[in-house]
Design an enzyme around this catalytic site. Structure first.
Site, PDB file in Angstrom:
ATOM      1  N   GLU A 164       0.809  -1.231   0.000  1.00 62.12           N
ATOM      2  CA  GLU A 164       0.000   0.000   0.000  1.00 62.12           C
ATOM      3  C   GLU A 164       0.838   1.275   0.000  1.00 62.12           C
ATOM      4  O   GLU A 164       0.677   2.159   0.846  1.00 62.12           O
ATOM      5  CB  GLU A 164      -0.960  -0.017   1.193  1.00 62.12           C
ATOM      6  CG  GLU A 164      -1.889  -1.216   1.178  1.00 62.12           C
ATOM      7  CD  GLU A 164      -2.788  -1.317   2.407  1.00 62.12           C
ATOM      8  OE1 GLU A 164      -2.726  -0.418   3.274  1.00 62.12           O
ATOM      9  OE2 GLU A 164      -3.534  -2.298   2.509  1.00 62.12           O
ATOM     10  N   ASN A 205       1.935  -5.270  -3.125  1.00 57.26           N
ATOM     11  CA  ASN A 205       0.542  -5.564  -2.810  1.00 57.26           C
ATOM     12  C   ASN A 205      -0.204  -4.268  -2.507  1.00 57.26           C
ATOM     13  O   ASN A 205       0.299  -3.406  -1.787  1.00 57.26           O
ATOM     14  CB  ASN A 205       0.503  -6.487  -1.582  1.00 57.26           C
ATOM     15  CG  ASN A 205      -0.860  -7.071  -1.304  1.00 57.26           C
ATOM     16  OD1 ASN A 205      -1.470  -7.687  -2.180  1.00 57.26           O
ATOM     17  ND2 ASN A 205      -1.352  -6.917  -0.079  1.00 57.26           N
ATOM     18  N   HIS A 241     -10.534  -6.087  -1.956  1.00 55.31           N
ATOM     19  CA  HIS A 241     -11.570  -5.804  -0.957  1.00 55.31           C
ATOM     20  C   HIS A 241     -12.677  -5.058  -1.706  1.00 55.31           C
ATOM     21  O   HIS A 241     -12.625  -3.834  -1.868  1.00 55.31           O
ATOM     22  CB  HIS A 241     -11.004  -4.959   0.186  1.00 55.31           C
ATOM     23  CG  HIS A 241      -9.969  -5.671   0.999  1.00 55.31           C
ATOM     24  ND1 HIS A 241     -10.246  -6.808   1.722  1.00 55.31           N
ATOM     25  CD2 HIS A 241      -8.652  -5.412   1.191  1.00 55.31           C
ATOM     26  CE1 HIS A 241      -9.158  -7.218   2.344  1.00 55.31           C
ATOM     27  NE2 HIS A 241      -8.170  -6.393   2.036  1.00 55.31           N
ATOM     28  N   GLU A 269      -6.450 -10.747  -1.066  1.00 51.02           N
ATOM     29  CA  GLU A 269      -7.223 -10.483   0.159  1.00 51.02           C
ATOM     30  C   GLU A 269      -8.717 -10.386  -0.153  1.00 51.02           C
ATOM     31  O   GLU A 269      -9.423  -9.531   0.368  1.00 51.02           O
ATOM     32  CB  GLU A 269      -6.733  -9.186   0.832  1.00 51.02           C
ATOM     33  CG  GLU A 269      -5.242  -9.186   1.141  1.00 51.02           C
ATOM     34  CD  GLU A 269      -4.759  -7.928   1.839  1.00 51.02           C
ATOM     35  OE1 GLU A 269      -5.603  -7.200   2.429  1.00 51.02           O
ATOM     36  OE2 GLU A 269      -3.541  -7.656   1.798  1.00 51.02           O
ATOM     37  N   ASP A 271     -12.506 -10.231  -0.464  1.00 46.79           N
ATOM     38  CA  ASP A 271     -13.812 -10.291   0.186  1.00 46.79           C
ATOM     39  C   ASP A 271     -14.728  -9.315  -0.546  1.00 46.79           C
ATOM     40  O   ASP A 271     -14.266  -8.375  -1.200  1.00 46.79           O
ATOM     41  CB  ASP A 271     -13.765 -10.006   1.693  1.00 46.79           C
ATOM     42  CG  ASP A 271     -12.965  -8.767   2.089  1.00 46.79           C
ATOM     43  OD1 ASP A 271     -12.954  -7.778   1.324  1.00 46.79           O
ATOM     44  OD2 ASP A 271     -12.342  -8.780   3.158  1.00 46.79           O
TER      45      ASP A 271
END
Length: 466
Positions: A164, A205, A241, A269, A271
């Site tokens: 990030e 990432n 996400h 990651e 979701d």
């Protein structure tokens, strides 16, 4: 398309070989069976040269129903928190790997590959890092990476080296590393990671980079520059996400453009959150969204795998950060498979077979309802689940479900209940933790069975309140 043979062999070799016995929470039925459980998500992904994994955290390793699924369904694990700086180097020069080591040991015990997360990130830093003088921070960062990546050398297949580092508009995030070291800190982190573990694949990432836009463009330009300069970067992680109904239309195109730079891509990651409570319409949209993401990865050879950010809604980070939102994962709070699970299952090549019978006892609609489903079936074996619904306006404090197999089927293993058999007669009582069902609430237990010939659903199936 399948992955190159070498990577396919590595992922296949790491596939979890767990059988349904690992899922047993109550008493396993002592009926002989040669049936194997249907393929898991990890096994289906491995057959396509990929992995399908889950993040996990240390407190959940003490939950037996949770670890039964974690250890059997997935062929990859990400250490959700305890490889981050605040845990691994809480004081300068003092390293502690005890918590992360436990997760890595769990993965090794279940033949699962491990993604390391993360070596340099602006969050979850111990306070002392922010106090390091500018002239010393590069050396401190290198030393941290050398120690952490060195400790896990040979145990971690991927590292999220830097996490990030970009803002939404594509500019550099003004982290302590950016401010005190400058633009070069990302390249220096990758160099340090390569020196510490030459065989681990090194990833950058980030989130909100799943589709093409200013942030993913900045990431793309950085990766392109690194490849031209010979900076050791092997892959990019798209966190994913996502929000219900908002999967970027360019996700497949975006994956491909990174792959065309000569790096691997991972969905790291995943979701997909919704406004709660769930309903059938939201579940259907979420299933479609999970299918879209899975298909996008499968469409590009260098998309090596998908990781959900934990697998059960009961352990998701979403509700604590986005009030009123949640239900973002592929299992519900009670470890029941949601429509999103089956969407991924089918996208990976699995075949779902569902047949159902329902019987209500109580005469006037009171009591409880048992709904029996065969959820998947293969040569000689099948997986089933039974949902119990409390029809009363007061809580139910214990239940018993009974049926008779009419065609010689046999029960092999069962979870979320305690089963006994008498010939073909099956009786399942609640486990210690799921006997109480709130008014008009539900719970579920599952099982593996074997059969020869036909496998009709039993009728009647009865549910009785304790």
């Amino acid at each position: 398309m399948s992955a190159p043979a070498g990577r396919a062999r590595r992922v296949l070799a790491a596939t979890a070989a767990a059988v349904a016995g690992a899922l047993a929470v109550g008493m396993a039925v002592a009926a002989p069976s040669t049936a194997e459980p249907g393929p898991t998500l990890g096994q289906l992904a491995a057959a396509k040269g990929r992995y399908f994994g889950s993040a996990t955290d240390n407190p959940t390793l003490n939950n037996a129903p949770y670890t039964a699924v974690l250890g059997s369904e997935f062929n990859q694990i990400t250490v959700g928190n305890t490889q981050k700086w605040q845990y691994t180097e809480p004081s300068r020069g003092q390293f502690d790997y005890s918590q992360a080591d436990r997760i890595v040991a769990f993965a090794q015990a279940h033949n699962q590959i491990v993604r390391g997360h993360t070596l340099a990130w602006h969050n979850q830093l111990p306070g002392w890092v922010n106090d390091v003088p500018a002239g010393e921070l590069l050396g401190v960062m290198r030393n941290h990476i050398a120690n952490v990546a060195g400790h896990y050398k040979g145990k971690v297949v991927h590292w999220d080296v830097v996490n990030e580092a970009f803002e939404e508009d594509g500019t550099r995030r003004q982290s302590v590393f950016q401010q005190k070291i400058g633009d070069s800190y990302i390249a220096e982190a990758f160099k340090a990671a390569r020196a510490a573990d030459p065989n681990a694949k090194l990833y950058y990432n980030d989130y909100n980079v799943e589709g093409i836009g200013a942030k993913s463009d900045a990431m793309y330009n950085m990766v392109k520059s690194f490849k031209q300069q010979g900076i050791p970067i092997d892959g990019v992680g798209l966190q994913a996400h996502l929000i219900l109904g908002q999967v970027p239309s360019t996700v497949r195109q975006n994956i491909k453009r990174f792959a065309d730079l000569g790096v691997d891509v991972a969905i790291t990651e995943l979701d997909i959150r919704m406004r709660t409570p769930r309903d059938a319409t939201k579940d259907a949209q979420q299933a479609a969204d999970y299918r879209t993401v899975t298909n996008a990865c499968l469409a590009v050879t260098r998309c090596v795998g998908i990781t959900v950010w934990d697998f059960s809604d009961g352990y998701s980070w979403i509700p604590s950060v986005f009030p009123g939102e949640g239900a973002a994962l592929i299992f519900d709070e009670n470890f029941n498979k949601k429509p999103s699970y089956w969407a991924v299952y089918e996208a990976l090549g699995g075949t779902r077979v569902t047949t159902t019978t329902t019987t209500t006892t109580g005469g006037t609609g009171t009591g409880c309802t048992a709904t029996y489903r065969v959820t998947s079936q293969w040569g000689g074996g099948f997986q089933g689940e039974v949902s119990i619904r409390n029809n009363d306006t007061t809580a139910l404090n214990g239940w018993t479900v009974q049926w008779t197999f009419a065609q010689g089927q046999a029960l092999a293993n069962l979870w979320n209940g305690v089963a006994t058999t008498n010939g073909q007669d099956i009786t399942v009582r609640n486990a210690s933790y799921n006997g109480t069902i709130d008014a008009v609430g539900t719970t579920t237990f599952g099982f593996i069975g074997s059969f020869s010939g036909s496998n009709p659903v039993p009728s009647p199936i009865t549910c009785t309140r304790a």
